[in-house]
Write a protein that holds these residues in place. Structure first.
Motif, PDB file in Angstrom:
ATOM      1  N   TYR A  19      -2.355   6.768  11.241  1.00 22.16           N
ATOM      2  CA  TYR A  19      -1.747   5.310  11.551  1.00 22.16           C
ATOM      3  C   TYR A  19      -0.611   5.506  12.273  1.00 22.16           C
ATOM      4  O   TYR A  19       0.088   6.206  12.238  1.00 22.16           O
ATOM      5  CB  TYR A  19      -1.964   4.855  10.132  1.00 22.16           C
ATOM      6  CG  TYR A  19      -3.180   4.623   9.596  1.00 22.16           C
ATOM      7  CD1 TYR A  19      -4.151   3.845   9.986  1.00 22.16           C
ATOM      8  CD2 TYR A  19      -3.642   5.577   8.245  1.00 22.16           C
ATOM      9  CE1 TYR A  19      -5.536   3.860   9.360  1.00 22.16           C
ATOM     10  CE2 TYR A  19      -4.757   5.547   7.845  1.00 22.16           C
ATOM     11  CZ  TYR A  19      -5.809   4.679   8.406  1.00 22.16           C
ATOM     12  OH  TYR A  19      -6.919   4.933   7.955  1.00 22.16           O
ATOM     13  N   ARG A  20      -0.597   4.254  12.910  1.00 20.25           N
ATOM     14  CA  ARG A  20       0.589   4.003  13.943  1.00 20.25           C
ATOM     15  C   ARG A  20       0.738   4.725  15.302  1.00 20.25           C
ATOM     16  O   ARG A  20       1.511   4.271  15.989  1.00 20.25           O
ATOM     17  CB  ARG A  20       2.038   3.926  13.307  1.00 20.25           C
ATOM     18  CG  ARG A  20       2.226   2.786  12.425  1.00 20.25           C
ATOM     19  CD  ARG A  20       3.655   2.776  11.623  1.00 20.25           C
ATOM     20  NE  ARG A  20       4.426   2.508  12.495  1.00 20.25           N
ATOM     21  CZ  ARG A  20       5.931   2.435  12.084  1.00 20.25           C
ATOM     22  NH1 ARG A  20       6.163   2.880  10.727  1.00 20.25           N
ATOM     23  NH2 ARG A  20       6.671   2.027  12.747  1.00 20.25           N
ATOM     24  N   HIS A  60       0.678  -1.280   0.060  1.00 23.07           N
ATOM     25  CA  HIS A  60      -0.063  -0.013   0.273  1.00 23.07           C
ATOM     26  C   HIS A  60       0.993   1.433   0.148  1.00 23.07           C
ATOM     27  O   HIS A  60       1.949   1.275   0.731  1.00 23.07           O
ATOM     28  CB  HIS A  60      -0.973   0.139   1.223  1.00 23.07           C
ATOM     29  CG  HIS A  60      -2.160   0.934   1.272  1.00 23.07           C
ATOM     30  ND1 HIS A  60      -1.980   2.235   1.554  1.00 23.07           N
ATOM     31  CD2 HIS A  60      -3.358   0.836   0.667  1.00 23.07           C
ATOM     32  CE1 HIS A  60      -3.128   2.890   1.495  1.00 23.07           C
ATOM     33  NE2 HIS A  60      -3.792   2.068   0.788  1.00 23.07           N
ATOM     34  N   GLU A  61       0.189   2.211  -0.683  1.00 29.23           N
ATOM     35  CA  GLU A  61       1.366   3.623  -0.633  1.00 29.23           C
ATOM     36  C   GLU A  61       1.421   4.194   0.736  1.00 29.23           C
ATOM     37  O   GLU A  61       2.404   4.701   0.940  1.00 29.23           O
ATOM     38  CB  GLU A  61       0.638   4.498  -1.481  1.00 29.23           C
ATOM     39  CG  GLU A  61      -0.879   4.994  -1.110  1.00 29.23           C
ATOM     40  CD  GLU A  61      -1.490   5.903  -1.974  1.00 29.23           C
ATOM     41  OE1 GLU A  61      -1.081   6.062  -3.360  1.00 29.23           O
ATOM     42  OE2 GLU A  61      -2.344   6.579  -1.510  1.00 29.23           O
ATOM     43  N   SER A  62       0.282   4.046   1.689  1.00 27.21           N
ATOM     44  CA  SER A  62       0.759   4.382   2.995  1.00 27.21           C
ATOM     45  C   SER A  62       1.282   3.353   3.794  1.00 27.21           C
ATOM     46  O   SER A  62       0.583   2.293   4.375  1.00 27.21           O
ATOM     47  CB  SER A  62      -0.455   5.094   3.670  1.00 27.21           C
ATOM     48  OG  SER A  62      -0.239   5.000   4.726  1.00 27.21           O
ATOM     49  N   TYR A  63       2.544   3.381   4.320  1.00 30.11           N
ATOM     50  CA  TYR A  63       3.194   2.323   4.909  1.00 30.11           C
ATOM     51  C   TYR A  63       2.602   1.984   6.471  1.00 30.11           C
ATOM     52  O   TYR A  63       2.242   1.089   6.779  1.00 30.11           O
ATOM     53  CB  TYR A  63       4.607   2.543   5.205  1.00 30.11           C
ATOM     54  CG  TYR A  63       5.478   1.428   6.083  1.00 30.11           C
ATOM     55  CD1 TYR A  63       6.203   0.438   5.287  1.00 30.11           C
ATOM     56  CD2 TYR A  63       5.540   1.607   7.393  1.00 30.11           C
ATOM     57  CE1 TYR A  63       6.786  -0.639   6.014  1.00 30.11           C
ATOM     58  CE2 TYR A  63       6.099   0.518   8.004  1.00 30.11           C
ATOM     59  CZ  TYR A  63       6.757  -0.285   7.347  1.00 30.11           C
ATOM     60  OH  TYR A  63       7.471  -1.441   8.082  1.00 30.11           O
ATOM     61  N   ASP A  64       2.007   3.208   6.876  1.00 30.30           N
ATOM     62  CA  ASP A  64       1.755   3.171   8.147  1.00 30.30           C
ATOM     63  C   ASP A  64       0.248   2.650   8.214  1.00 30.30           C
ATOM     64  O   ASP A  64      -0.116   2.106   9.172  1.00 30.30           O
ATOM     65  CB  ASP A  64       1.376   4.758   8.861  1.00 30.30           C
ATOM     66  CG  ASP A  64       2.956   5.300   9.177  1.00 30.30           C
ATOM     67  OD1 ASP A  64       3.896   4.352   9.256  1.00 30.30           O
ATOM     68  OD2 ASP A  64       3.235   6.373   9.417  1.00 30.30           O
ATOM     69  N   TYR A  65      -0.626   2.921   7.205  1.00 29.29           N
ATOM     70  CA  TYR A  65      -1.840   2.240   7.090  1.00 29.29           C
ATOM     71  C   TYR A  65      -1.756   0.789   7.095  1.00 29.29           C
ATOM     72  O   TYR A  65      -2.511  -0.032   7.823  1.00 29.29           O
ATOM     73  CB  TYR A  65      -2.619   2.846   5.757  1.00 29.29           C
ATOM     74  CG  TYR A  65      -3.669   1.943   5.419  1.00 29.29           C
ATOM     75  CD1 TYR A  65      -5.046   2.130   6.204  1.00 29.29           C
ATOM     76  CD2 TYR A  65      -3.292   1.235   4.364  1.00 29.29           C
ATOM     77  CE1 TYR A  65      -5.916   1.366   5.653  1.00 29.29           C
ATOM     78  CE2 TYR A  65      -4.674   0.045   4.105  1.00 29.29           C
ATOM     79  CZ  TYR A  65      -5.775   0.547   4.727  1.00 29.29           C
ATOM     80  OH  TYR A  65      -7.010  -0.344   4.505  1.00 29.29           O
ATOM     81  N   ASN A  79      -7.267   9.130  11.871  1.00 28.03           N
ATOM     82  CA  ASN A  79      -6.595   8.413  11.081  1.00 28.03           C
ATOM     83  C   ASN A  79      -4.944   8.659  10.982  1.00 28.03           C
ATOM     84  O   ASN A  79      -4.277   8.397   9.845  1.00 28.03           O
ATOM     85  CB  ASN A  79      -7.082   8.408   9.612  1.00 28.03           C
ATOM     86  CG  ASN A  79      -6.848   9.346   8.866  1.00 28.03           C
ATOM     87  OD1 ASN A  79      -6.519  10.711   9.584  1.00 28.03           O
ATOM     88  ND2 ASN A  79      -7.641   9.782   7.743  1.00 28.03           N
ATOM     89  N   THR A 123      -6.594   1.225  13.531  1.00 29.16           N
ATOM     90  CA  THR A 123      -5.509   1.983  13.693  1.00 29.16           C
ATOM     91  C   THR A 123      -4.854   1.526  14.976  1.00 29.16           C
ATOM     92  O   THR A 123      -5.574   0.509  15.472  1.00 29.16           O
ATOM     93  CB  THR A 123      -6.164   3.248  14.015  1.00 29.16           C
ATOM     94  OG1 THR A 123      -7.094   3.306  15.139  1.00 29.16           O
ATOM     95  CG2 THR A 123      -6.719   4.193  12.956  1.00 29.16           C
TER      96      THR A 123
END
Ligand code: ADP
Ligand code: ASP
Ligand code: MG
Length: 432
Positions: A157-158, A109-114, A155, A200
């Motif tokens: 994330y992390r 996914h483009e967002s690592y944290d998500y 949101n 989350t």
């Protein structure tokens, strides 16, 4: 329900690390269940670390699936010991792990944290299912509760921030009816959900915080965290000999020590408890009859010296390029960037034309910050440092902590000393 009734118990990873440990947790619950109870549990053992490896592997475009399968089969192994071969727990675990599998089916996914939150949350979902099923097998009336239906967050994330109003309402709406039916909700630490209903997480070691969130929203009479140590000690027993247990501790003392690296409690845990004067007990799951440490507002004792160590510090020396003073407008510009890069500042000092700041060296955040400020400032960085905080210090303890260290930055307040240090290799004189 009145607040004289409810306890919130939090069991960390070490307390449920294998089948025998889970049996011990069940006996603690059976022996201590005097009133209403909510149970919050972390991922088993070190599986959060293992799941982080799954995420990293997938993010590199490699096969994370075999690592995930290993985690899954080790969970099954624990279940074999607790439940034998035929039990609904296997289907429940399958449903949890298959969701992580789906994330791995897709390209990173483009967002690592998500992506991290969707995969790493599996650890708590699985451990809570296992503990819940094993309590039921032992005739304890429980109900598995999805913390994502209660802990509502933004949101980020992390490191999600709790939306307190929504969380408070959901806790009352979903938990109180279970307690009224004399059931013990068994839920997950560490995880929550965003308003779009994506999973989350609250930051590493965040299960203590989850238990405090439940305690706050439900007006608990006490929160208990069960650890592999007898209580809060004067320093980390993994790093120091001759540590002693503190019987009582004020919220203030606890928040100061944990913020600066005492790993025994997550620093965010204290505020919600202090706000409602809910005492926090830190007790040993190895010696559950031990008195532990009681953290509350009604103590301001004399304390012995206490030491907290925060590792992986980076010290940034930032100075103006043109010899102009580091004045308020520079500082506000720097702090804005530090906050935007999500760096936690632990210590700072400024002179006329420079500013030194010690931050936790997480991922590539320091490098990104340097990139952002290099245009306007000269930056020197030193990494791999330790931040030592000593509360209620004595000369002797200070001397012993400074041995074989170079102190790069030091701040002394009335009863606290903080120093950023680097190890110096021991010099041994040659024979002859
Ligand atoms: P959990 O299983 O609940 O996540 P942790 O392993 O995160 O528990 O925290 C417990 C550990 O914290 C102890 O084993 C101990 O090594 C460490 N620790 C660090 N500082 C302290 C301290 N001041 N008092 C007690 N334990 C500490
Ligand atoms: N399992 C999570 C972690 O290891 C949360 C916790 O244990 O508190 O960080
Ligand atoms: Mg922990």
């Amino acid at each position: 329900m009145s607040r004289t009734d409810l306890s919130v118990f939090k069991f960390g990873g070490a307390s449920v690390k294998n089948a025998e440990a889970i049996r011990n947790v069940v006996s603690i619950i059976k022996n201590n269940q005097l009133g209403n109870l909510v149970i919050v549990v972390s991922a088993i053992g070190k599986y959060t670390n293992a799941l982080e490896e799954v995420v990293k592997t997938h993010a590199r475009g490699e096969d994370g699936r075999s690592l995930l399968q290993k985690v899954q089969s080790e969970h099954y192994q624990i279940c074999l010991e607790l439940f034998g071969e035929s039990h609904q727990i296997y289907d429940q675990l399958n449903d949890i792990f298959v969701e992580a599998d789906w994330v791995l089916d897709e390209p990173p996914h483009e967002s690592y944290d998500y992506m991290y939150d969707q995969i790493v949350s599996v650890g708590e979902l699985a451990s809570s299912r296992i503990l819940n099923a094993f309590l039921q097998k032992n005739e304890v009336g429980t109900s598995w509760l999805d913390a994502r239906d209660i802990v509502k967050t933004d949101n980020l994330y992390r490191e999600a921030w709790v939306e307190w109003e929504a969380t408070d309402a959901a806790a009352k709406e979903k938990v109180l009816p279970l307690l009224e039916k004399q059931l013990i909700p068994v839920t997950q630490g560490f995880i929550g959900s965003s308003s779009e209903n994506f999973t989350t997480t609250l930051g590493r070691e965040g299960s203590d915080y989850t238990a405090a969130i439940f305690s706050y929203c439900l007006d608990a009479k006490e929160m208990v965290i069960w650890k592999d140590v007898p209580g809060v000690l004067t320093a980390d027993p993994r790093k120091f000999d001759q540590v002693t247990k503190l019987d009582r501790l004020s919220y203030r003392e606890a928040i100061e020590m944990t913020y600066y690296g005492a790993k025994v409690i997550h620093p965010k845990t204290i505020k919600p408890l202090q706000n409602k004067s809910i005492p926090l007990l830190v007790k040993s799951f190895i010696d559950s009859k031990g008195s532990g440490t009681r953290i509350s507002g009604d103590v301001e004792d004399k304390y012995p010296p206490m030491v907290a160590i925060e590792e992986d510090q980076a010290l940034l020396n930032i100075s103006t390029r043109d010899f102009s003073f580091v004045a308020e407008h520079h500082l506000s510009q720097l702090f804005k960037l530090i906050a935007e890069h999500r760096l936690q500042v632990h210590m700072m000092q400024n002179t006329a034309i420079s500013f030194a700041v010690s931050v936790s060296d997480i991922d590539d955040r320091v490098a990104q910050l340097i990139k952002a400020i290099e245009k306007d400032f000269l930056v020197q960085v030193e990494r791999g440092l330790e931040l030592i905080t000593i509360r209620h210090y004595s000369k002797e303890i200070l001397k012993s902590l400074q041995a074989n260290k170079v102190v790069l930055l030091e701040v002394r307040l009335r009863n606290t000393i903080q120093m950023v240090v680097k190890n110096v290799p021991l010099m041994v004189r040659k024979n002859g």
